[in-house]
Enzyme design. Structure first.
Site, PDB file in Angstrom:
ATOM      1  N   SER A 142      -6.431  -5.495  -7.753  1.00  0.00           N
ATOM      2  CA  SER A 142      -6.288  -4.484  -6.701  1.00  0.00           C
ATOM      3  C   SER A 142      -7.583  -4.367  -5.900  1.00  0.00           C
ATOM      4  O   SER A 142      -7.998  -5.338  -5.274  1.00  0.00           O
ATOM      5  CB  SER A 142      -5.844  -3.152  -7.309  1.00  0.00           C
ATOM      6  OG  SER A 142      -5.450  -2.246  -6.304  1.00  0.00           O
ATOM      7  N   HIS A 259       0.822   0.112  -4.599  1.00  0.00           N
ATOM      8  CA  HIS A 259       1.501  -1.183  -4.591  1.00  0.00           C
ATOM      9  C   HIS A 259       3.026  -1.039  -4.544  1.00  0.00           C
ATOM     10  O   HIS A 259       3.756  -1.816  -5.163  1.00  0.00           O
ATOM     11  CB  HIS A 259       1.049  -2.035  -5.780  1.00  0.00           C
ATOM     12  CG  HIS A 259      -0.439  -2.207  -5.835  1.00  0.00           C
ATOM     13  ND1 HIS A 259      -1.120  -2.947  -4.897  1.00  0.00           N
ATOM     14  CD2 HIS A 259      -1.378  -1.692  -6.668  1.00  0.00           C
ATOM     15  CE1 HIS A 259      -2.417  -2.901  -5.166  1.00  0.00           C
ATOM     16  NE2 HIS A 259      -2.588  -2.137  -6.227  1.00  0.00           N
TER      17      HIS A 259
END
Length: 366
Positions: A142, A259
């Site tokens: 991430s 996400h």
């Protein structure tokens, strides 16, 4: 000579050293000395035993006290000083002293993990320069992808940190639009994650929620997932975990459904800031969370970093891509640079042989 050059190219030292004390927070001008020389040589195939891979953690790895073991190393204090100018607050104090509830906030946590991870690179560079010089690949989870790209010479420290700041603020704002979250799930081999998410969305519709979101946000390891979406959907999954073949569920201490489609409003601010920063082709292989494949060009990086906000992190697939070997071939040395050891634990579950060459850089002790 080439190896020394590669070490210098990827050293955050050269990136942080040039940060101007006059630079205003949010400035996107490249600081003097942060321009990285283009490397024209092409690499020959190497023996994996003499190579290294660096893994950069993401949000959730942070803890109060991280960085205490890093401040004595060259340029680390300068990096945190530069971060204070860009962010507008004392990041080092927040990392070392907290308070924890402030460090947990997305707007603070993402820059904190980013800078601490690159400070850990400085420690590794000081204690084991060969690990830096022989590095052939990097990946970040991430927000860790930004640190991996800085290490690989694709972005400067200051510009990447500003992009992380914008990203974190946009994700925080998106999180506040609807009650949402993330749920860590370990399932039985027969667990059907997509079907479970579909059932959770049907439950949300029965509650009157229009266009509910519930989907796999992180592929961690076989039978290990993080599911994210509307809070009511996650509550349903927890309440029905046994029927859905889930062995364990645990809510994550994050502010929203990262996400997933619920981050859609965060994409435009990140897209805009990535248009402004200079992006170069990485000097080593860096793998994208979106599909587990290597970044191929500057435009590819800009597209994928934006897509990453609303796409699942395919970490398990990324590890398979990095460590795929023919039988009998050796594995590279792997270093986790940043707070925590979560990526090492994940590597062990995905590839036990590769994990035997894993170590982490301690960020709290000298």
């Amino acid at each position: 000579m080439a190896a020394v050059l590669r070490g210098k190219v990827r050293s955050v030292v050269s990136l942080s050293r040039g940060l101007s004390t006059q630079q205003q927070p949010g400035s996107l001008e490249s600081p003097p000395g942060s321009q990285l020389p283009a490397e024209t040589e092409r690499r020959h195939r190497k023996d994996p035993r003499g190579c290294s891979v660096l893994l950069f953690p993401g949000q959730g790895s942070q803890f109060v006290g991280m960085g205490r073991g890093l401040t004595k190393y060259p340029n680390v204090k300068e990096m945190f000083s530069a971060a204070q100018k860009i962010l507008g607050y004392d990041l080092l104090s927040l990392c070392l002293e907290g308070p924890e509830e402030e460090l947990l906030k997305t707007v603070h946590c993402q820059p904190a993990v980013f800078v601490t991870s690159l400070a850990a690179v400085e420690k590794l560079q000081h204690e084991n320069p060969k690990a830096i010089e022989t590095c052939v690949a990097a990946a970040g989870f991430s927000v860790g992808e930004f640190a991996a790209l800085v290490f690989a010479g694709a972005m400067t420290f200051s510009e990447a940190l500003y992009a992380v700041k914008v990203r974190a603020e946009a994700m925080q704002e998106a999180s506040e639009l609807v009650p949402s979250g993330m749920l860590s799930v370990i399932g039985r081999p027969q667990a059907q994650y997509k079907y479970a998410c579909l059932q959770a969305k049907e439950h949300c519709k029965s509650l009157g929620i229009q266009e509910p979101v519930c989907s796999v946000a992180n592929y961690l390891f076989p039978d290990g997932r993080v599911i994210a979406g509307h809070q009511q959907a996650l509550d349903f999954l927890q309440q029905n975990s046994q029927r859905l073949q889930f062995l364990r569920t645990k809510p994550l201490p994050v502010s929203g459904a990262f996400h997933t489609e619920l981050m859609a409003s965060a994409t435009e601010p990140l897209r805009e800031v990535l248009r402004q920063v200079e992006v170069r082709r990485p000097e080593i292989s860096v793998y994208s969370n979106v599909d587990g494949k290597r970044y191929m060009s500057e435009s590819h990086m800009r597209r994928q970093l934006v897509r990453q906000l609303v796409s699942p992190v395919k970490w398990e697939q990324t590890l398979h891509e990095i460590y795929e070997r023919t039988q009998g071939e050796s594995f590279p040395l792997t270093y986790e640079v940043g707070p925590g050891k979560q990526l090492g634990a994940t590597l062990q579950k995905c590839n036990r042989k590769a994990s035997q060459s894993y170590s982490y850089v301690d960020v709290i002790t000298h």
